[in-house]
Design an enzyme around this catalytic site. Sequence first.
Site, PDB file in Angstrom:
ATOM      1  N   SER A 132       0.855  -1.180   0.000  1.00 50.34           N
ATOM      2  CA  SER A 132       0.000   0.000   0.000  1.00 50.34           C
ATOM      3  C   SER A 132       0.891   1.230   0.000  1.00 50.34           C
ATOM      4  CB  SER A 132      -0.860   0.027   1.266  1.00 50.34           C
ATOM      5  OG  SER A 132      -1.500   1.277   1.379  1.00 50.34           O
ATOM      6  N   TYR A 148      -1.076  -0.648  10.430  1.00 51.83           N
ATOM      7  CA  TYR A 148      -1.121  -0.867   8.971  1.00 51.83           C
ATOM      8  C   TYR A 148       0.132  -0.331   8.300  1.00 51.83           C
ATOM      9  CZ  TYR A 148      -3.222  -1.254   4.300  1.00 51.83           C
ATOM     10  OH  TYR A 148      -3.492  -1.599   2.997  1.00 51.83           O
TER      11      TYR A 148
HETATM   12  P1  NDP Z   1     -10.813  -6.618   1.842  1.00 54.12           P
HETATM   13  O1  NDP Z   1     -10.880  -6.272   3.295  1.00 54.12           O
HETATM   14  O2  NDP Z   1     -11.973  -6.341   0.969  1.00 54.12           O
HETATM   15  O3  NDP Z   1     -10.433  -8.171   1.677  1.00 54.12           O
HETATM   16  C1  NDP Z   1      -9.350  -8.681   2.392  1.00 54.12           C
HETATM   17  C2  NDP Z   1      -9.112 -10.100   1.925  1.00 54.12           C
HETATM   18  O4  NDP Z   1      -7.994 -10.621   2.658  1.00 54.12           O
HETATM   19  C3  NDP Z   1     -10.322 -10.999   2.232  1.00 54.12           C
HETATM   20  O5  NDP Z   1     -10.454 -11.963   1.217  1.00 54.12           O
HETATM   21  C4  NDP Z   1      -9.902 -11.655   3.543  1.00 54.12           C
HETATM   22  O6  NDP Z   1     -10.487 -12.916   3.784  1.00 54.12           O
HETATM   23  C5  NDP Z   1      -8.404 -11.827   3.284  1.00 54.12           C
HETATM   24  N1  NDP Z   1      -7.703 -12.093   4.533  1.00 54.12           N
HETATM   25  C6  NDP Z   1      -7.552 -11.299   5.604  1.00 54.12           C
HETATM   26  N2  NDP Z   1      -6.872 -11.952   6.576  1.00 54.12           N
HETATM   27  C7  NDP Z   1      -6.607 -13.189   6.086  1.00 54.12           C
HETATM   28  C8  NDP Z   1      -5.953 -14.324   6.584  1.00 54.12           C
HETATM   29  N3  NDP Z   1      -5.431 -14.375   7.823  1.00 54.12           N
HETATM   30  N4  NDP Z   1      -5.836 -15.429   5.788  1.00 54.12           N
HETATM   31  C9  NDP Z   1      -6.364 -15.413   4.546  1.00 54.12           C
HETATM   32  N5  NDP Z   1      -7.019 -14.379   4.013  1.00 54.12           N
HETATM   33  C10 NDP Z   1      -7.139 -13.278   4.780  1.00 54.12           C
HETATM   34  O7  NDP Z   1      -9.507  -5.891   1.323  1.00 54.12           O
HETATM   35  P2  NDP Z   1      -9.063  -5.412  -0.139  1.00 54.12           P
HETATM   36  O8  NDP Z   1      -9.562  -6.355  -1.180  1.00 54.12           O
HETATM   37  O9  NDP Z   1      -9.355  -3.972  -0.241  1.00 54.12           O
HETATM   38  O10 NDP Z   1      -7.474  -5.527   0.028  1.00 54.12           O
HETATM   39  C11 NDP Z   1      -6.681  -6.499  -0.624  1.00 54.12           C
HETATM   40  C12 NDP Z   1      -5.235  -6.080  -0.446  1.00 54.12           C
HETATM   41  O11 NDP Z   1      -5.025  -4.785  -1.028  1.00 54.12           O
HETATM   42  C13 NDP Z   1      -4.779  -5.968   1.013  1.00 54.12           C
HETATM   43  O12 NDP Z   1      -3.477  -6.487   1.140  1.00 54.12           O
HETATM   44  C14 NDP Z   1      -4.798  -4.459   1.267  1.00 54.12           C
HETATM   45  O13 NDP Z   1      -3.890  -4.091   2.279  1.00 54.12           O
HETATM   46  C15 NDP Z   1      -4.393  -3.931  -0.089  1.00 54.12           C
HETATM   47  N6  NDP Z   1      -4.788  -2.540  -0.323  1.00 54.12           N
HETATM   48  C16 NDP Z   1      -6.109  -2.199  -0.464  1.00 54.12           C
HETATM   49  C17 NDP Z   1      -6.463  -0.882  -0.693  1.00 54.12           C
HETATM   50  C18 NDP Z   1      -7.879  -0.452  -0.897  1.00 54.12           C
HETATM   51  O14 NDP Z   1      -8.110   0.758  -1.156  1.00 54.12           O
HETATM   52  N7  NDP Z   1      -8.872  -1.337  -0.816  1.00 54.12           N
HETATM   53  C19 NDP Z   1      -5.436   0.181  -0.795  1.00 54.12           C
HETATM   54  C20 NDP Z   1      -4.081  -0.302  -0.627  1.00 54.12           C
HETATM   55  C21 NDP Z   1      -3.790  -1.606  -0.417  1.00 54.12           C
HETATM   56  P3  NDP Z   1     -11.843 -13.048   4.683  1.00 54.12           P
HETATM   57  O15 NDP Z   1     -12.971 -12.781   3.741  1.00 54.12           O
HETATM   58  O16 NDP Z   1     -11.785 -14.450   5.172  1.00 54.12           O
HETATM   59  O17 NDP Z   1     -11.734 -12.027   5.789  1.00 54.12           O
END
Ligand code: NDP
Length: 226
Positions: A132, A148
């Site tokens: 990020s 974070y």
């Molecule tokens: P969401 O919160 O929508 O989704 C997060 C995903 O990560 C879910 O599928 C969740 O699974 C999974 N997850 C979390 N913890 C675990 C774990 N212990 N084991 C396996 N899966 C896990 O987030 P985003 O789609 O927005 O984010 C995806 C990535 O992009 C992240 O790394 C985030 O930091 C990064 N990002 C996002 C931004 C944004 O604006 N959205 C900006 C910058 C970076 P479950 O459904 O089981 O919780």
Amino acid sequence: MPSILITGAGRGIGLALAQQYCEAGWQVIACHRSRSPALSALGERGVSLHSLDVVDDAQIGELTASLAGKPLDVLFNNAGVYGPDADAFGELDAAGLLATLHVNTVAPLLLAQALLPNLLAGSRKVIATLSSRMGSIADNGSGGHYPYRASKAGLNAALKSLAIDLGPRGFTVLVLHPGWVRTDMGGPHGQLSVDESAAGLRRLVDRASQRDNGKFLDVDGHELPW
Ligand code: NDP
């Protein structure tokens, strides 16, 4: 047919990536902690679904055992957490900080290590990881967000080392910012839909060459400061 393993594919950006790579005819291994109906529908279209909580060493072991001997072209570390709501200075605690670091910093590195034999046998040798812009130390002008920011900055440091270590073996390690995306984490006011973000990220992965190894790029391919 190229192959890709995506973590956190149950929702958000990870689900959109799995859907788009499936559409594009790739062999998709979609790892999920929770399985959504949309992901189950992908399973019916030939996507291989695996349970994986990225902080569960036993589940990482089961995944690697099930993939033993199979080449993998791209590892896409997408799973991530924002961390605890109590993230301001004065309200921090060790458990919240460490849990965030475990998912965002430790797990992508250990997964890359566990899947190295598969990636070595693949033809593309790409490790793409969602960091990020908030992990950029140089870009931090507003403070706060301790768990974070620290977890993504630590991730960036680890991936830079990985790029230096694996570059000579033909790898391209990409550190990616997906934009501000409308997901559960990004909230409803983000600039990009999950499909727009996933399309941009796919372009970066699909055109990745060794010249990109160790770069920190935004979704449009612009380099970000560390
Ligand atoms: P969401 O919160 O929508 O989704 C997060 C995903 O990560 C879910 O599928 C969740 O699974 C999974 N997850 C979390 N913890 C675990 C774990 N212990 N084991 C396996 N899966 C896990 O987030 P985003 O789609 O927005 O984010 C995806 C990535 O992009 C992240 O790394 C985030 O930091 C990064 N990002 C996002 C931004 C944004 O604006 N959205 C900006 C910058 C970076 P479950 O459904 O089981 O919780």
